[in-house]
Scaffold this motif. Structure first.
Motif, PDB file in Angstrom:
ATOM      1  N   GLY A  25      47.246  47.322 -13.448  1.00 55.26           N
ATOM      2  CA  GLY A  25      46.360  48.407 -13.848  1.00 55.26           C
ATOM      3  C   GLY A  25      46.287  48.558 -15.358  1.00 55.26           C
ATOM      4  N   MET A  26      47.431  48.443 -16.033  1.00 50.04           N
ATOM      5  CA  MET A  26      47.465  48.560 -17.488  1.00 50.04           C
ATOM      6  C   MET A  26      46.983  47.294 -18.174  1.00 50.04           C
ATOM      7  N   SER A  27      47.145  46.163 -17.511  1.00 50.29           N
ATOM      8  CA  SER A  27      46.797  44.876 -18.115  1.00 50.29           C
ATOM      9  C   SER A  27      45.294  44.700 -18.310  1.00 50.29           C
ATOM     10  N   ARG A  28      44.515  45.162 -17.338  1.00 52.78           N
ATOM     11  CA  ARG A  28      43.069  44.900 -17.399  1.00 52.78           C
ATOM     12  C   ARG A  28      42.410  45.490 -18.642  1.00 52.78           C
TER      13      ARG A  28
ATOM     14  N   LEU B  57      53.603  43.357 -20.623  1.00 58.19           N
ATOM     15  CA  LEU B  57      53.789  44.691 -20.055  1.00 58.19           C
ATOM     16  C   LEU B  57      54.913  44.760 -19.026  1.00 58.19           C
ATOM     17  N   LEU B  58      55.197  43.639 -18.366  1.00 60.52           N
ATOM     18  CA  LEU B  58      56.100  43.639 -17.210  1.00 60.52           C
ATOM     19  C   LEU B  58      57.474  44.261 -17.469  1.00 60.52           C
ATOM     20  N   PRO B  59      58.210  43.877 -18.503  1.00 61.49           N
ATOM     21  CA  PRO B  59      59.570  44.428 -18.666  1.00 61.49           C
ATOM     22  C   PRO B  59      59.605  45.945 -18.810  1.00 61.49           C
ATOM     23  N   ALA B  60      58.735  46.488 -19.652  1.00 59.08           N
ATOM     24  CA  ALA B  60      58.747  47.935 -19.883  1.00 59.08           C
ATOM     25  C   ALA B  60      58.294  48.700 -18.651  1.00 59.08           C
ATOM     26  N   VAL B  61      57.312  48.166 -17.937  1.00 56.16           N
ATOM     27  CA  VAL B  61      56.823  48.849 -16.730  1.00 56.16           C
ATOM     28  C   VAL B  61      57.873  48.807 -15.626  1.00 56.16           C
ATOM     29  N   LEU B  62      58.600  47.700 -15.517  1.00 54.19           N
ATOM     30  CA  LEU B  62      59.692  47.647 -14.538  1.00 54.19           C
ATOM     31  C   LEU B  62      60.762  48.688 -14.863  1.00 54.19           C
ATOM     32  N   GLU B  63      61.091  48.832 -16.135  1.00 55.28           N
ATOM     33  CA  GLU B  63      62.067  49.833 -16.552  1.00 55.28           C
ATOM     34  C   GLU B  63      61.585  51.234 -16.179  1.00 55.28           C
ATOM     35  N   PHE B  64      60.284  51.493 -16.399  1.00 58.12           N
ATOM     36  CA  PHE B  64      59.677  52.777 -16.062  1.00 58.12           C
ATOM     37  C   PHE B  64      59.756  53.053 -14.556  1.00 58.12           C
ATOM     38  N   SER B  65      59.574  52.018 -13.742  1.00 56.31           N
ATOM     39  CA  SER B  65      59.460  52.171 -12.283  1.00 56.31           C
ATOM     40  C   SER B  65      60.794  52.086 -11.557  1.00 56.31           C
ATOM     41  N   LYS B  66      61.818  51.622 -12.224  1.00 48.28           N
ATOM     42  CA  LYS B  66      63.065  51.191 -11.580  1.00 48.28           C
ATOM     43  C   LYS B  66      63.675  52.209 -10.627  1.00 48.28           C
TER      44      LYS B  66
ATOM     45  N   ALA C 267      48.188  53.495  -8.440  1.00 48.54           N
ATOM     46  CA  ALA C 267      48.500  54.332  -7.278  1.00 48.54           C
ATOM     47  C   ALA C 267      49.397  53.608  -6.273  1.00 48.54           C
ATOM     48  N   ASN C 268      49.469  52.278  -6.369  1.00 52.08           N
ATOM     49  CA  ASN C 268      50.343  51.500  -5.487  1.00 52.08           C
ATOM     50  C   ASN C 268      51.762  51.390  -6.030  1.00 52.08           C
ATOM     51  N   ASN C 269      51.975  51.848  -7.264  1.00 50.07           N
ATOM     52  CA  ASN C 269      53.277  51.692  -7.914  1.00 50.07           C
ATOM     53  C   ASN C 269      54.329  52.600  -7.274  1.00 50.07           C
ATOM     54  N   PRO C 270      55.575  52.160  -7.219  1.00 46.47           N
ATOM     55  CA  PRO C 270      56.621  53.031  -6.657  1.00 46.47           C
ATOM     56  C   PRO C 270      56.692  54.378  -7.367  1.00 46.47           C
ATOM     57  N   ARG C 271      56.563  54.363  -8.678  1.00 41.77           N
ATOM     58  CA  ARG C 271      56.466  55.594  -9.456  1.00 41.77           C
ATOM     59  C   ARG C 271      55.037  55.686  -9.966  1.00 41.77           C
ATOM     60  N   VAL C 272      54.276  56.604  -9.406  1.00 41.22           N
ATOM     61  CA  VAL C 272      52.866  56.726  -9.779  1.00 41.22           C
ATOM     62  C   VAL C 272      52.780  57.508 -11.089  1.00 41.22           C
ATOM     63  N   PRO C 273      52.215  56.893 -12.130  1.00 37.87           N
ATOM     64  CA  PRO C 273      52.218  57.527 -13.452  1.00 37.87           C
ATOM     65  C   PRO C 273      51.036  58.473 -13.661  1.00 37.87           C
ATOM     66  N   SER C 274      51.229  59.421 -14.545  1.00 34.93           N
ATOM     67  CA  SER C 274      50.128  60.257 -15.012  1.00 34.93           C
ATOM     68  C   SER C 274      49.405  59.521 -16.142  1.00 34.93           C
ATOM     69  N   GLU C 275      48.276  60.035 -16.536  1.00 35.34           N
ATOM     70  CA  GLU C 275      47.530  59.440 -17.651  1.00 35.34           C
ATOM     71  C   GLU C 275      48.371  59.469 -18.924  1.00 35.34           C
ATOM     72  N   ASP C 276      49.053  60.575 -19.174  1.00 39.02           N
ATOM     73  CA  ASP C 276      49.886  60.686 -20.378  1.00 39.02           C
ATOM     74  C   ASP C 276      51.034  59.673 -20.354  1.00 39.02           C
ATOM     75  N   GLU C 277      51.616  59.452 -19.175  1.00 37.47           N
ATOM     76  CA  GLU C 277      52.701  58.484 -19.079  1.00 37.47           C
ATOM     77  C   GLU C 277      52.208  57.069 -19.362  1.00 37.47           C
ATOM     78  N   ILE C 278      50.990  56.755 -18.933  1.00 38.44           N
ATOM     79  CA  ILE C 278      50.428  55.430 -19.219  1.00 38.44           C
ATOM     80  C   ILE C 278      50.162  55.281 -20.714  1.00 38.44           C
ATOM     81  N   VAL C 279      49.638  56.324 -21.330  1.00 33.16           N
ATOM     82  CA  VAL C 279      49.435  56.301 -22.785  1.00 33.16           C
ATOM     83  C   VAL C 279      50.758  56.027 -23.484  1.00 33.16           C
ATOM     84  N   ASN C 280      51.801  56.712 -23.055  1.00 36.14           N
ATOM     85  CA  ASN C 280      53.115  56.513 -23.665  1.00 36.14           C
ATOM     86  C   ASN C 280      53.627  55.098 -23.442  1.00 36.14           C
ATOM     87  N   LEU C 281      53.387  54.545 -22.249  1.00 39.95           N
ATOM     88  CA  LEU C 281      53.810  53.173 -21.967  1.00 39.95           C
ATOM     89  C   LEU C 281      53.090  52.169 -22.862  1.00 39.95           C
TER      90      LEU C 281
END
Length: 397
Positions: free
Chosen positions: A265-268, A285-294, A368-382
């Motif tokens: 979702g963030m990659s596109r 993006l993968l390492p940081a997003v995995l850390e976020f979702s862990k 929306a398929n992610n184990p931890r579904v992020p808010s818009e602000d969380e994606i901006v921060n990521l």
């Protein structure tokens, strides 16, 4: 959640060394006048001529469109579609990476159903007439597009990567010949390999995963994890290349049926706005997003860890999950995966569009398929984290 699951894949998958030699037979069973959609690199390597030779042997006439360049756009689709119609083609061969295959998928559907590719975004238009036969021939071990019902096309008018998923976009046949990947440069091998790893991991941790996709995803993760470094360091290691091709193939089937998550979702938007190749943007993006979702997928990550490293048995799920995330970081370092800053994305320029990027990411549906579904602000921060993410410092060695 439904009590049943479905699985889609091409009617025919040919896999293994020299499987390309069957191209003429596969095509002649489906049509008489083919459009080869590829790029200038594949042409210069002689792969297009190989395809022509096999078609000649089977009495199939052909036309070519060789102007696909980096990420697929609606412009490529329109031009290739025009050639397909003008030359009365009845079958398509996609030869190359995901860009060539995704372009060909769009042409195959539009030629049968009409309209503009943007009409199909969000399933606003359904391809009820199916598609012209498409034979997908990947030359990288990465996207898995040869076995998915997904196409991702950049809308050049809006700078949005349109992710479209419908059964009609599934190729009729896939020919996966690992010999075609021997020509991939090291940086392409790294990026597409981590792309395939991302597909497998996201398919496994997805909220839409099911037992069939889990088997494929875990197997793909193991194949890729154990072979990507070898393929990166030794271009002619055919065994490693073969295992990578098989891993990418399995990962493609897995994510096509379980869906991808936040990384994609963030990659596109990164690709659409800053023209970063899809595999590279996923990898950065993968390492940081995995850390976020862990914390929301500890059990799945622990299962991955035990599958690829049985010696981790006895540790807690938290410890094994952390080890998996750390191994992904180490892998990206060893493959020289850049962060967004190192790629050349200016932070101030990103700041101007980061809110749009986050909105587009959510609109794609994948987060929306992610184990931890992020808010818009969380994606901006990521996005901010990923811009300067230092995987060397982040490793817990």
């Amino acid at each position: 959640m439904d009590s049943f699951s479905s699985v889609y894949m091409p009617k025919l998958i040919l896999y293994g060394r020299d499987s390309l030699k069957k191209l003429g037979t596969v095509v002649s069973d489906r049509g008489t006048n083919a459009l080869i959609i590829s790029d200038k690199i594949m042409n210069s390597l002689g792969y297009v001529d190989q395809c022509k030779d096999y078609l000649n042997e089977s009495g199939v006439t052909y036309e070519t469109y060789l102007d696909v360049n980096t990420e697929p756009t609606d412009v490529f689709v329109d031009v290739a579609l025009s050639i397909f119609k003008q030359k009365s083609c009845d079958v398509i061969i996609a030869l190359g990476g995901g860009s060539c295959i995704d372009t060909a998928k769009a042409v195959a559907v539009l030629a049968k159903n009409g309209g503009d590719i943007s009409d199909y975004i969000g399933n606003n238009r359904i391809a009820r007439n199916g598609a012209f036969p498409l034979i997908a021939v990947p030359t990288t071990a990465g996207t898995g597009s040869e076995v998915t019902d997904v196409t991702v096309i950049t809308n050049t008018r809006t700078d949005v990567k349109m992710m479209i998923k419908q059964p009609a976009f599934l190729p009729d046949a896939a020919i996966v010949d690992p010999l075609l990947t021997l020509s991939s440069p090291r940086n392409v091998t790294a990026a597409t390999g981590v792309d395939a790893l991302t597909h497998a991991i996201e398919a496994y941790i997805s909220r839409r995963a099911h037992p069939f996709t889990d088997i494929l995803a875990l197997s793909a993760i193991k194949l890729i994890y154990e072979n990507i470094q070898r393929a990166y360091e030794s271009a002619d290691d055919i065994e490693a290349r073969e295992n990578m091709s098989l891993g990418a193939l399995k990962a493609g089937i897995a994510f096509s049926n379980a869906s991808v998550c936040l990384v994609h979702g963030m990659s596109r938007p990164v690709g659409a706005i800053f023209h970063v190749p899809h595999g590279v943007s996923n990898a950065m993006l993968l390492p940081a997003v995995l850390e976020f979702s862990k914390e929301e997928c500890l059990e799945q990550l622990a299962n991955i860890g035990l599958f690829i490293k049985p010696e981790l048995k006895g540790l807690t799920n938290e410890q094994i999950a952390s080890a998996v995330v750390n191994d992904v970081k180490k892998l990206c370092v060893s493959l020289n995966i850049p962060n967004m800053k190192e790629w050349g994305i200016d932070k101030q320029e990103m700041e101007k569009v980061v809110r749009k990027m986050a909105k587009d990411s959510i609109a794609s549906g994948s987060p929306a398929n992610n184990p931890r579904v992020p808010s818009e602000d969380e994606i901006v921060n990521l996005y901010h984290i990923c811009h300067d993410y230092n995987m060397r410092e982040e490793q817990k060695i």
